[in-house]
Design an enzyme around this catalytic site. Structure first.
Site, PDB file in Angstrom:
ATOM      1  CG  LEU A 113      -0.671  28.788 -17.879  1.00  0.00           C
ATOM      2  CD1 LEU A 113      -0.500  28.034 -19.201  1.00  0.00           C
ATOM      3  CD2 LEU A 113       0.400  29.851 -17.749  1.00  0.00           C
ATOM      4  CG  HIS A 147      -3.962  30.697 -42.259  1.00  0.00           C
ATOM      5  ND1 HIS A 147      -3.522  31.573 -43.221  1.00  0.00           N
ATOM      6  CD2 HIS A 147      -4.669  31.429 -41.382  1.00  0.00           C
ATOM      7  CE1 HIS A 147      -3.942  32.791 -42.932  1.00  0.00           C
ATOM      8  NE2 HIS A 147      -4.647  32.734 -41.818  1.00  0.00           N
ATOM      9  CE1 TYR A 162       3.526  32.652 -23.204  1.00  0.00           C
ATOM     10  CE2 TYR A 162       5.201  33.428 -21.676  1.00  0.00           C
ATOM     11  CZ  TYR A 162       3.885  33.364 -22.063  1.00  0.00           C
ATOM     12  OH  TYR A 162       2.920  33.980 -21.314  1.00  0.00           O
ATOM     13  NE  ARG A 203       0.669  35.571 -43.047  1.00  0.00           N
ATOM     14  CZ  ARG A 203      -0.632  35.437 -43.283  1.00  0.00           C
ATOM     15  NH1 ARG A 203      -1.050  35.035 -44.459  1.00  0.00           N
ATOM     16  NH2 ARG A 203      -1.508  35.694 -42.324  1.00  0.00           N
ATOM     17  NE  ARG A 233       3.622  26.370 -17.687  1.00  0.00           N
ATOM     18  CZ  ARG A 233       3.499  27.401 -16.853  1.00  0.00           C
ATOM     19  NH1 ARG A 233       2.443  27.481 -16.049  1.00  0.00           N
ATOM     20  NH2 ARG A 233       4.408  28.342 -16.800  1.00  0.00           N
ATOM     21  CD  GLU A 281      -5.473  32.318 -16.693  1.00  0.00           C
ATOM     22  OE1 GLU A 281      -4.600  31.842 -15.947  1.00  0.00           O
ATOM     23  OE2 GLU A 281      -5.541  32.069 -17.911  1.00  0.00           O
ATOM     24  CE  LYS A 290       4.246  30.718 -19.398  1.00  0.00           C
ATOM     25  NZ  LYS A 290       3.378  31.833 -19.054  1.00  0.00           N
TER      26      LYS A 290
HETATM   27  N1  DCS Z   1      -2.022  32.703 -16.165  1.00  0.00           N
HETATM   28  C1  DCS Z   1      -1.510  33.388 -17.208  1.00  0.00           C
HETATM   29  C2  DCS Z   1      -2.430  33.823 -18.289  1.00  0.00           C
HETATM   30  C3  DCS Z   1      -0.145  33.676 -17.246  1.00  0.00           C
HETATM   31  O1  DCS Z   1       0.366  34.343 -18.292  1.00  0.00           O
HETATM   32  C4  DCS Z   1       0.699  33.265 -16.185  1.00  0.00           C
HETATM   33  C5  DCS Z   1       2.165  33.533 -16.156  1.00  0.00           C
HETATM   34  C6  DCS Z   1       0.108  32.554 -15.107  1.00  0.00           C
HETATM   35  C7  DCS Z   1      -1.257  32.279 -15.145  1.00  0.00           C
HETATM   36  C8  DCS Z   1       0.916  32.053 -13.951  1.00  0.00           C
HETATM   37  O2  DCS Z   1       1.776  31.017 -14.356  1.00  0.00           O
HETATM   38  P1  DCS Z   1       3.161  30.735 -13.651  1.00  0.00           P
HETATM   39  O3  DCS Z   1       2.883  30.644 -12.194  1.00  0.00           O
HETATM   40  O4  DCS Z   1       3.585  29.441 -14.220  1.00  0.00           O
HETATM   41  O5  DCS Z   1       4.061  31.861 -13.966  1.00  0.00           O
HETATM   42  N2  DCS Z   1       2.725  34.299 -17.170  1.00  0.00           N
HETATM   43  C9  DCS Z   1       4.149  34.475 -17.307  1.00  0.00           C
HETATM   44  C10 DCS Z   1       4.453  35.577 -18.215  1.00  0.00           C
HETATM   45  O6  DCS Z   1       4.007  35.700 -19.323  1.00  0.00           O
HETATM   46  N3  DCS Z   1       5.314  36.398 -17.625  1.00  0.00           N
HETATM   47  O7  DCS Z   1       5.597  36.008 -16.361  1.00  0.00           O
HETATM   48  C11 DCS Z   1       4.865  34.841 -16.042  1.00  0.00           C
END
Ligand code: DCS
Length: 288
Positions: free
Chosen positions: A204, A103, A34, A101, A53, A180, A148
């Site tokens: 990420l 895996h 996503y 379904r 991305r 993070e 992501k």
């Molecule tokens: N790390 C993780 C685990 C994230 O889910 C996100 C953003 C970031 C870093 C920062 O990435 P961006 O700067 O590209 O947003 N997550 C998105 C989400 O799930 N909702 O809003 C942002």
């Protein structure tokens, strides 16, 4: 009443008519990817980076996105227009598609499912001004956090614990090393230098993180992609987190430890101002 339009597998439909098959692999396995793209003043912010991305995540997951970049862009623009989106987000997800379904991936050619919708989201101005609190927690996620992926269970458990304790974010660590936030990247200021975890498989590589790095570099602010420890976090001059929806968000307390003076620090505030400047430039927001 305003009828919201969403995009589901090739069609623009009313939100209430958008139904997902029970054997969609996104629904059954979280087998998909996503993006969350920010819109300010009816203009998309850092669209190219998010699109890039999205395709990279798809490639890493061996998912073929059944649309070209310019088709996806036009879906984003049409949704924004139909839904009169001014300040908010476009959410977009691609799952491996619908199949019985099992895996392993479907043997036959199954088209990936694409869903996109918009949502009004204001800038979190009060929190950006005052700062937020966070808690520390062990990072229990898988080892491909660079993708992501829709499968966010580790992130959700961390965020839920933080929220239930009244915190804005959970800052995760693997052993002594801070990785993070549960939905954001984490930064500290140490001896005047901004530090953040390198863009490896353990985090990420946030688009906001990249903009911040660019702004720091352009403005002579020392910025290093280097890991830091939990102790360094707790004794940092400043801490901030960053994401598409949180922008540059100061963290003024972690668990019961006050960071710096307990208010947003000067480097964080400067980055916030630079970030707002970038939004105004890119999204033609009126300078007040
Ligand atoms: N790390 C993780 C685990 C994230 O889910 C996100 C953003 C970031 C870093 C920062 O990435 P961006 O700067 O590209 O947003 N997550 C998105 C989400 O799930 N909702 O809003 C942002």
């Amino acid at each position: 009443m305003c009828v919201e339009t969403v995009f589901l597998n090739g069609e623009y439909v009313k939100r209430s008519d958008a139904k997902v098959d029970i054997e969609d692999r996104g629904y059954q396995f979280g087998d998909g990817i996503y993006e969350v793209i920010r819109v300010y003043n009816g203009e998309v912010f850092t669209m190219d980076e998010h699109m890039e991305r999205l395709y990279q995540s798809a490639e890493k997951m061996k998912i073929t996105i059944p649309y070209e970049l310019k088709e996806i862009s036009s879906i984003v623009f049409k949704l924004m227009k139909d839904n009169h989106l001014k300040d908010g987000i476009v959410y977009m997800q691609v799952s491996r598609g619908i199949s019985q379904r099992q895996h392993h991936f479907p043997a036959e050619e199954v088209p990936a499912s694409l869903v996109a919708y918009t949502k009004e989201v204001p800038r979190p101005e009060k929190q950006m001004k005052e700062g937020v609190t966070a808690m520390l927690c062990e990072d229990i996620r898988w080892l491909r956090c660079d993708i992501k992926s829709l499968n966010l269970l580790g992130n959700l458990l961390a965020k839920e614990e933080a929220a239930s304790r009244g915190h804005f974010e959970a800052i995760q660590h693997r052993g002594e090393t801070v990785t993070e936030g549960s939905s954001s990247n984490a930064f500290i200021v140490k001896d005047g230098t901004i530090l953040t975890h390198p863009a490896t498989n353990l985090i990420l590589n946030g688009i906001t993180r990249r903009v911040i790095k660019e702004l720091a570099d352009q403005n002579g602010m020392p910025f290093v992609e280097k890991t830091f420890t939990v102790d360094e976090l707790l004794s940092a001059e400043e801490i901030f987190i960053a994401s598409t929806t949180s922008e540059v968000m100061p963290v003024v307390k972690v668990d019961d430890v006050t960071i710096g003076q307990g208010v947003p620090g000067p480097i964080t505030s400067k980055l916030q101002a630079l970030f707002t400047g970038r939004i105004k430039e890119d999204c033609k927001v009126q300078v007040v």
